[in-house]
Structures are given as C-alpha cells and as structure tokens.
Design a protein around this motif. Structure first.
Motif, PDB file in Angstrom:
ATOM      1  N   ALA A 158       0.842  -1.193   0.000  1.00 13.32           N
ATOM      2  CA  ALA A 158       0.000   0.000   0.000  1.00 13.32           C
ATOM      3  C   ALA A 158       0.878   1.244   0.000  1.00 13.32           C
ATOM      4  O   ALA A 158       1.948   1.279   0.587  1.00 13.32           O
ATOM      5  CB  ALA A 158      -0.905   0.003   1.224  1.00 13.32           C
ATOM      6  N   ALA A 162      -1.424  10.802  -0.613  1.00 12.46           N
ATOM      7  CA  ALA A 162      -1.676  11.099  -2.016  1.00 12.46           C
ATOM      8  C   ALA A 162      -0.414  10.865  -2.830  1.00 12.46           C
ATOM      9  O   ALA A 162       0.683  10.823  -2.321  1.00 12.46           O
ATOM     10  CB  ALA A 162      -2.127  12.547  -2.162  1.00 12.46           C
ATOM     11  N   VAL A 165      -0.126   7.381  -8.057  1.00 12.99           N
ATOM     12  CA  VAL A 165      -0.967   6.184  -8.177  1.00 12.99           C
ATOM     13  C   VAL A 165      -2.406   6.512  -7.828  1.00 12.99           C
ATOM     14  O   VAL A 165      -3.343   6.123  -8.556  1.00 12.99           O
ATOM     15  CB  VAL A 165      -0.432   5.050  -7.275  1.00 12.99           C
ATOM     16  CG1 VAL A 165      -1.379   3.856  -7.315  1.00 12.99           C
ATOM     17  CG2 VAL A 165       0.957   4.622  -7.722  1.00 12.99           C
ATOM     18  N   GLU A 166      -2.600   7.230  -6.743  1.00  9.53           N
ATOM     19  CA  GLU A 166      -3.956   7.604  -6.324  1.00  9.53           C
ATOM     20  C   GLU A 166      -4.629   8.473  -7.390  1.00  9.53           C
ATOM     21  O   GLU A 166      -5.818   8.303  -7.696  1.00  9.53           O
ATOM     22  CB  GLU A 166      -3.893   8.351  -5.001  1.00  9.53           C
ATOM     23  CG  GLU A 166      -5.258   8.672  -4.413  1.00  9.53           C
ATOM     24  CD  GLU A 166      -5.162   9.335  -3.056  1.00  9.53           C
ATOM     25  OE1 GLU A 166      -6.176   9.906  -2.603  1.00  9.53           O
ATOM     26  OE2 GLU A 166      -4.074   9.285  -2.434  1.00  9.53           O
ATOM     27  N   GLU A 167      -3.875   9.377  -7.958  1.00 11.77           N
ATOM     28  CA  GLU A 167      -4.427  10.255  -9.006  1.00 11.77           C
ATOM     29  C   GLU A 167      -4.841   9.452 -10.238  1.00 11.77           C
ATOM     30  O   GLU A 167      -5.931   9.642 -10.789  1.00 11.77           O
ATOM     31  CB  GLU A 167      -3.379  11.291  -9.404  1.00 11.77           C
ATOM     32  CG  GLU A 167      -3.800  12.177 -10.568  1.00 11.77           C
ATOM     33  CD  GLU A 167      -2.662  13.050 -11.067  1.00 11.77           C
ATOM     34  OE1 GLU A 167      -2.606  13.288 -12.284  1.00 11.77           O
ATOM     35  OE2 GLU A 167      -1.827  13.467 -10.249  1.00 11.77           O
ATOM     36  N   ARG A 169      -5.566   6.255 -10.420  1.00 13.50           N
ATOM     37  CA  ARG A 169      -6.718   5.409 -10.109  1.00 13.50           C
ATOM     38  C   ARG A 169      -8.019   6.210 -10.108  1.00 13.50           C
ATOM     39  O   ARG A 169      -9.075   5.719 -10.532  1.00 13.50           O
ATOM     40  CB  ARG A 169      -6.518   4.735  -8.755  1.00 13.50           C
ATOM     41  CG  ARG A 169      -5.510   3.599  -8.795  1.00 13.50           C
ATOM     42  CD  ARG A 169      -5.291   3.009  -7.417  1.00 13.50           C
ATOM     43  NE  ARG A 169      -4.404   1.846  -7.468  1.00 13.50           N
ATOM     44  CZ  ARG A 169      -3.914   1.251  -6.387  1.00 13.50           C
ATOM     45  NH1 ARG A 169      -4.214   1.704  -5.181  1.00 13.50           N
ATOM     46  NH2 ARG A 169      -3.119   0.202  -6.518  1.00 13.50           N
ATOM     47  N   ALA A 170      -7.949   7.460  -9.640  1.00 13.71           N
ATOM     48  CA  ALA A 170      -9.140   8.320  -9.670  1.00 13.71           C
ATOM     49  C   ALA A 170      -9.576   8.587 -11.111  1.00 13.71           C
ATOM     50  O   ALA A 170     -10.778   8.584 -11.418  1.00 13.71           O
ATOM     51  CB  ALA A 170      -8.857   9.626  -8.941  1.00 13.71           C
ATOM     52  N   GLN A 212       5.580   1.765  -5.301  1.00  9.60           N
ATOM     53  CA  GLN A 212       4.717   2.716  -5.994  1.00  9.60           C
ATOM     54  C   GLN A 212       4.855   2.570  -7.511  1.00  9.60           C
ATOM     55  O   GLN A 212       3.874   2.680  -8.244  1.00  9.60           O
ATOM     56  CB  GLN A 212       5.064   4.133  -5.547  1.00  9.60           C
ATOM     57  CG  GLN A 212       4.061   5.178  -5.996  1.00  9.60           C
ATOM     58  CD  GLN A 212       4.391   6.547  -5.442  1.00  9.60           C
ATOM     59  OE1 GLN A 212       5.173   7.280  -6.027  1.00  9.60           O
ATOM     60  NE2 GLN A 212       3.816   6.878  -4.298  1.00  9.60           N
ATOM     61  N   GLN A 215       2.805  -0.360  -8.742  1.00 14.82           N
ATOM     62  CA  GLN A 215       1.375  -0.043  -8.782  1.00 14.82           C
ATOM     63  C   GLN A 215       1.044   0.900  -9.930  1.00 14.82           C
ATOM     64  O   GLN A 215      -0.034   0.809 -10.527  1.00 14.82           O
ATOM     65  CB  GLN A 215       0.957   0.564  -7.446  1.00 14.82           C
ATOM     66  CG  GLN A 215       0.991  -0.435  -6.310  1.00 14.82           C
ATOM     67  CD  GLN A 215       0.377   0.137  -5.049  1.00 14.82           C
ATOM     68  OE1 GLN A 215      -0.841   0.313  -4.968  1.00 14.82           O
ATOM     69  NE2 GLN A 215       1.205   0.450  -4.078  1.00 14.82           N
TER      70      GLN A 215
END
Length: 461
Positions: A158, A162, A165-167, A169-170, A212, A215
């Motif tokens: 994990a 932020a 990767v989070e961006e 995925r959004a 990261q 992912q």
C-alpha cells in the motif's frame, strides 16, 4: 466495396496457398465475406471472385487482409497479404511495433507514447490499422514465459497518502463511469491522451519508490486495456489489439496476475468477435492459467465465459457447456466483490447471464438464450450498452423460435438505444440479428426494420 483491379499476371502465391489450404473457392469467398462483416465491411465475393484473384485481379480496400486471415485459419499458421502476392501499403512503423510484446519495458512506454500521440493528433498518419489475428501468438507466448519465471505472485504494498498512483486510479474511475454511461467511443480520446501524454512519461521518471512504481505500471496497464476496449467500441479493431498487447506488457512489469488475466479476456473477446475463435479460446485458456492462483474467482468466471464464447463460435457445444459450468462454479466460489481485486469488482451473476445468453445464441439454444437475455435486459436498465446488446440477443432468441413480431419489436428497442451510446459492440450484436433475418427479408415487417436500421447499421450484406 470497390471494384477489383487487374495486374495482368497470375497470382501463383495465392493459388499455391489455396491449394495447400484445401478449401474450395466458394468456401474461401464465404469466409472472406464473414471476416469483413465482423469488422463492418460489406462484401459479396463468390467463387468467381477467387478465380479472378488467382488470375491477377487485386481486391481493393481491406479485402487482401481478410483473404490472408481466412487462409491463416485454414493453414493454422500466420499468412500476410504480401505473402499471398498482394501489393499492400506498408504499415506505419509505430503500428507495426505496437503488435510486439517487448522485453525492454522502456520500448513499450515509447511505443505507447508515439502510438497515442499519432492516434489523437495526427490520426491520418496511421493509415489503416488492421486487426492481425496471427500477431496474437507471440504476446501470448511471451506472457506465459513471464508467468513461468515468476516464483510467486507479487504482493503490492500500500502507498500511504496522495501520490501519482492515487491520481491515476481516480482518473480510471472517472473513465469507467463515462464508459458505462455513454460507451467507449465517447471516452476513447481522453483515455488515450491521458495514458500516452501523462502516465507513460511519468513511468520514465527516476526516483520513484519500487512499490509505488509497480502499482503505477499496473494502473497504466489498466488504462491501456481501457484504450483497447474504447477503440473496440469505436470500431478501431487494429488499435484495440495494439493497446491491449502493450497493456499486457505493462501488467507484467506491475506483476498483477488478476489484471493480466482480464487483459487476456479482452483479447479473447476481440479475437472471437472478429471471426478468430481458435485464437479466442487459446487466449482465454492463457488467462485461466494466469489467474488460477491469483485468488480471484470473479476473474476466473469471466475467463471461463470467454472460453465458452469462443467454443460456441466454433460450434463446439460440449466444450462451451463445460466452460459455462466452470464459470458458474467460479462465481459461486466468490465471497463477493468486496473481497476481490478492484479490477474485477464490476463482474457479477448478471454479467455471466449476459455472456451465457450469447453462448446459447451461437449454439442455437434459443429457449436458454431467451431466458438469460431477458434477465440481463431487466438487470441492466441503467447500462445502455449492455442493455442494447442483451436486447439484440433476446431478439435473436425470439427469431430462432419463429416469433418474428417479438423479435422485430425487441430489435427496434435495441436500435433506439444505440442513438445514445458510442459502442460498436452494441452495433455488432444488432448486425448479427439483422444477418439472421435474411431468409425473411421479403416480409413487410422485416423490410421496415431494415429501413430504420440502415442509417445506424449500414447496408445489409
């Protein structure tokens, strides 16, 4: 289709290939027409056409591509138009490179960046980008070799807080929502641009933590697969194949077997739908081998369903039925979407109903197809693409039972739905229904439906 042109010299390469294949001229012509129809190209070739090709006439448009694909199916080996003596325009370099699964992932990133840039901003430079069934063998082999070399399934760590990767995925979530509401054709350009202009350059940057980075490669693989599906929905079949192949290579870098299996499912769907069910079955089986130990029953369900689709298209009722049973068993083994990979949470029993309806349609099992397609229609009221496809399948089930009025009424409802989505897959399903109407085209109700459908489906074969 445009008229053929003559070269004045007999095509001995084509004649030799036909002799080696052992197919009649009439059978070859029928197969060429079928392959073209799968890709929205109407042709009416017959055995006399094949004789003319052997005598030196060159069919225009994409016909040499379909002739090569037809003979490849008979010969069980790759065949190219050039190898059959047809003079064809050379593929643009990036279109050729994008069919390859490269060992060096930096080459993959470069290819995706160039393919996406050319696709969006300089589309005319790509020219015709054909679907090449024979090109699916090497990526499949390379992927399975990677799978064998892996000692264990990579566990992605994990990433707190932020970050890129989070961006990404959004953005994937947003594209998914748009795709489900309006079809892939409406979101395609945005997906391709984001992948090629933003995500691919991001992956070439140095200094990113290893977990990261893995992912991010996986998220990029998902985007490439989405670019493939949305290209499919835009009837850009050759581009769909290329984006999916590149996505498979990115997925190996990320080490995500669940997503890898889903990309193979997409390639299987594409191959089967475009008249190459042997390749479709092989790709589904490679996906099953990929996902077997990945802890994803829903992913396995979809792959078994794709295998069933391929076997049904081949007319193999025994294998298709066995695969449907395996899909059902996998679905029952799932503990629910929340316990599964994010990449397969959209799958459920309604998905399997819809795919099983298509299997029974192709096997001529109309009662089963009707039951499942009707259930899919009611379950997918808010998903216009699936609704349109299932209504087309339901219409075919009625037609197979000689219930013409119900068939035409249901097909007309499917036709009305197509006005609000950009989905070639939905169009394909309704074209399949229209083709089955051919023996009854003299009837007034059928003539009226064809009149309404022509602006959307094009001229009937």
């Amino acid at each position: 289709m445009s008229a053929d042109e003559g070269s004045g010299q007999a095509n001995t390469a084509l004649a030799s290939a036909i002799e080696e294949a052992g197919c009649t001229h009439a059978a070859l012509a029928r197969r060429v027409n079928e392959l073209g129809r799968c890709q929205g190209v109407v042709s009416r070739y017959d055995r006399a056409s094949v004789t003319r090709w052997i005598q030196g006439m060159t069919p225009r448009g994409r016909a040499p591509e379909f002739i090569a694909a037809a003979l490849a199916g008979y010969l069980r080996r790759p065949v190219t138009p050039a190898g059959l003596g047809f003079a064809v325009q050379a593929q643009r370099p990036v279109a050729a490179r994008a069919l390859a699964y490269r060992e060096d992932v930096s080459e993959t990133l470069h290819t995706l960046a160039e393919l996406g840039s050319t696709d969006i901003s300089r589309r005319s430079l790509l020219g015709a980008v054909p679907f090449v069934a024979a090109a699916l063998l090497d990526p499949q082999r390379q992927w399975l070799l990677w799978l064998l070399e892996e000692e264990q399934v990579p566990r992605l760590e994990a990433v707190a807080g932020a970050g890129p990767v989070e961006e990404v995925r959004a953005m994937i979530g947003m594209f998914d929502e748009m795709d489900n509401r309006f079809g892939g054709g409406g979101v395609r350009a945005s997906v391709v641009h984001y992948l090629s202009a933003q995500v691919a350059p991001m992956l070439r940057q140095q200094g990113m933590p290893a977990s990261q980075r893995r992912q991010l490669f996986t998220a990029a693989a998902k985007l490439a697969a989405m670019a493939g599906w949305s290209s499919y929905d835009s009837a850009d079949y050759g581009l769909a194949q290329r984006y999916m192949i590149q996505g498979l290579r990115l997925c190996a870098e990320g080490g995500d077997r669940v997503l890898g299996g889903q990309i193979l499912a997409g390639l299987s769907h594409l191959a089967t739908s475009l008249g190459s069910p042997d390749e479709g079955a092989a790709l589904a089986r490679a996906g099953i081998a990929t996902a077997k130990r990945a802890g994803s029953p829903l992913g396995m369900m979809r792959l078994h369903a794709m295998a069933a689709r391929a076997f049904a298209a081949r007319g193999d009722s025994h294998q298709a039925t066995a695969c449907l049973h395996s899909a059902t068993a996998a679905l029952e083994a799932s503990h629910g979407a929340a316990q599964e990979s994010v990449w397969v949470r959209f799958l459920d029993h309604h998905y399997l109903e819809a795919e099983a309806a298509l299997v029974h349609r192709d096997l001529g099992e109309a009662v089963q197809s009707e039951r499942l397609a009707d259930a899919s229609v009611h379950a997918n009221a808010d998903r216009r693409r699936r609704q349109a496809i299932s209504r087309s399948v339901l219409a075919t089930a009625y037609l197979q039972q000689q219930r013409l009025d119900e068939a035409i009424g249901t097909a007309t409802q499917a036709l009305d739905l197509l006005g609000g989505i950009h989905s070639e897959r939905s169009v394909q399903a309704l074209r399949d229904f229209r083709t089955r109407l051919a023996p009854r085209r003299t009837e007034p109700i059928v003539r009226e439906f064809e009149r309404k459908a022509r602006p959307v489906l094009g001229a009937a074969a």
